[in-house]
Motif scaffolding. Structure first.
Motif, mmCIF file in Angstrom:
data_model
loop_
_atom_site.group_PDB
_atom_site.id
_atom_site.type_symbol
_atom_site.label_atom_id
_atom_site.label_comp_id
_atom_site.label_asym_id
_atom_site.label_seq_id
_atom_site.Cartn_x
_atom_site.Cartn_y
_atom_site.Cartn_z
ATOM 1 N N MET A 1 -16.576 29.471 -15.466
ATOM 2 C CA MET A 1 -15.487 28.660 -16.129
ATOM 3 C C MET A 1 -15.412 28.942 -17.595
ATOM 4 N N THR A 2 -14.430 29.283 -18.074
ATOM 5 C CA THR A 2 -14.406 29.611 -19.425
ATOM 6 C C THR A 2 -13.603 28.802 -20.331
ATOM 7 N N ARG B 1 -24.706 28.362 -8.674
ATOM 8 C CA ARG B 1 -26.414 29.313 -9.410
ATOM 9 C C ARG B 1 -25.666 29.181 -10.927
ATOM 10 N N GLY B 2 -26.748 28.582 -11.529
ATOM 11 C CA GLY B 2 -26.492 29.013 -13.102
ATOM 12 C C GLY B 2 -25.707 27.764 -13.937
ATOM 13 N N LYS C 1 -25.102 20.505 -14.372
ATOM 14 C CA LYS C 1 -24.244 19.434 -13.822
ATOM 15 C C LYS C 1 -23.599 18.719 -14.947
ATOM 16 N N GLU C 2 -24.175 18.928 -16.280
ATOM 17 C CA GLU C 2 -23.612 18.547 -17.532
ATOM 18 C C GLU C 2 -22.274 19.529 -17.809
ATOM 19 N N ARG C 3 -22.305 20.486 -17.513
ATOM 20 C CA ARG C 3 -21.062 21.689 -17.530
ATOM 21 C C ARG C 3 -19.793 20.999 -16.955
ATOM 22 N N LEU C 4 -20.052 20.490 -15.585
ATOM 23 C CA LEU C 4 -19.161 20.243 -14.526
ATOM 24 C C LEU C 4 -19.050 18.575 -14.492
ATOM 25 N N ALA C 5 -19.436 18.026 -15.560
ATOM 26 C CA ALA C 5 -19.574 16.465 -15.467
ATOM 27 C C ALA C 5 -18.251 15.948 -15.120
ATOM 28 N N ALA C 6 -17.129 16.527 -15.613
ATOM 29 C CA ALA C 6 -16.006 16.009 -15.641
ATOM 30 C C ALA C 6 -15.324 16.087 -14.028
ATOM 31 N N ALA C 7 -16.004 17.265 -13.367
ATOM 32 C CA ALA C 7 -15.473 17.526 -11.954
ATOM 33 C C ALA C 7 -16.043 16.725 -11.064
ATOM 34 N N PRO D 1 -1.653 18.282 -12.788
ATOM 35 C CA PRO D 1 -2.458 19.585 -12.523
ATOM 36 C C PRO D 1 -3.717 19.139 -11.828
ATOM 37 N N VAL D 2 -4.119 20.163 -10.954
ATOM 38 C CA VAL D 2 -5.709 19.883 -10.451
ATOM 39 C C VAL D 2 -6.189 21.490 -10.496
ATOM 40 N N THR D 3 -7.451 21.400 -10.995
ATOM 41 C CA THR D 3 -8.333 22.712 -10.895
ATOM 42 C C THR D 3 -9.306 22.644 -10.092
ATOM 43 N N LEU D 4 -9.221 23.668 -9.186
ATOM 44 C CA LEU D 4 -10.309 23.906 -7.949
ATOM 45 C C LEU D 4 -11.309 24.717 -8.566
ATOM 46 N N LEU D 5 -12.484 24.302 -8.658
ATOM 47 C CA LEU D 5 -13.702 25.110 -9.302
ATOM 48 C C LEU D 5 -14.445 25.658 -7.948
ATOM 49 N N TYR D 6 -14.978 26.901 -8.097
ATOM 50 C CA TYR D 6 -15.828 27.464 -7.193
ATOM 51 C C TYR D 6 -16.857 28.592 -7.662
ATOM 52 N N GLY D 7 -17.588 28.820 -6.961
ATOM 53 C CA GLY D 7 -18.876 29.805 -7.620
ATOM 54 C C GLY D 7 -18.649 31.371 -7.018
ATOM 55 N N ALA D 8 -17.904 31.596 -6.245
ATOM 56 C CA ALA D 8 -17.644 33.012 -5.980
ATOM 57 C C ALA D 8 -17.140 33.915 -7.009
#
Length: 108
Positions: free
Chosen positions: A1-2, A18-19, A22-28, A80-87
């Motif tokens: 996520m940039t 991975r990597g 949890k703080e980085r995605l706290a809003a998700a 708007p909605v943002t879907l976050l994924y690790g792939a």
């Protein structure tokens, strides 16, 4: 996520990326239950040759998810909605299938 996600953000993987802290995605909001089943995820293995069948199987799983999709659908009705994924593959992942599935549900 940039860049920060627009609107509501949902992590839609069963496993934490991975990597990523949890703080980085706290809003998700983490919606594990909308992710593909462990069996489907393992079978797919991010193999583009299996993409058409993965899409079919995952959509069948989504048909059975019921209320698990409600937070995404409700948020999408509001903005708007943002879907976050690790792939790493940005074209062949569960978030693409989920986005299309939610879009279709919103149109009906």
């Amino acid at each position: 996520m940039t860049e920060p996600p627009a609107g509501a953000a949902f992590l839609v993987d069963r496993i934490w990326p991975r990597g990523v802290t949890k703080e980085r995605l706290a809003a998700a909001e983490w919606l594990r239950d909308v992710a593909p089943s462990p069996e489907l995820r393992t079978w797919f293995g991010h193999d583009p040759a299996r993409w058409p069948e993965f899409r079919r199987r995952y959509r069948a799983e989504l048909d059975q998810k019921g209320d698990a999709l409600k937070p995404i659908i409700d948020a999408a009705r509001e903005g708007p909605v943002t879907l976050l994924y690790g792939a790493r593959d940005t074209e062949h992942n569960n978030a693409i299938v989920l986005r299309d599935y939610v879009d279709e549900r919103l149109r009906t």
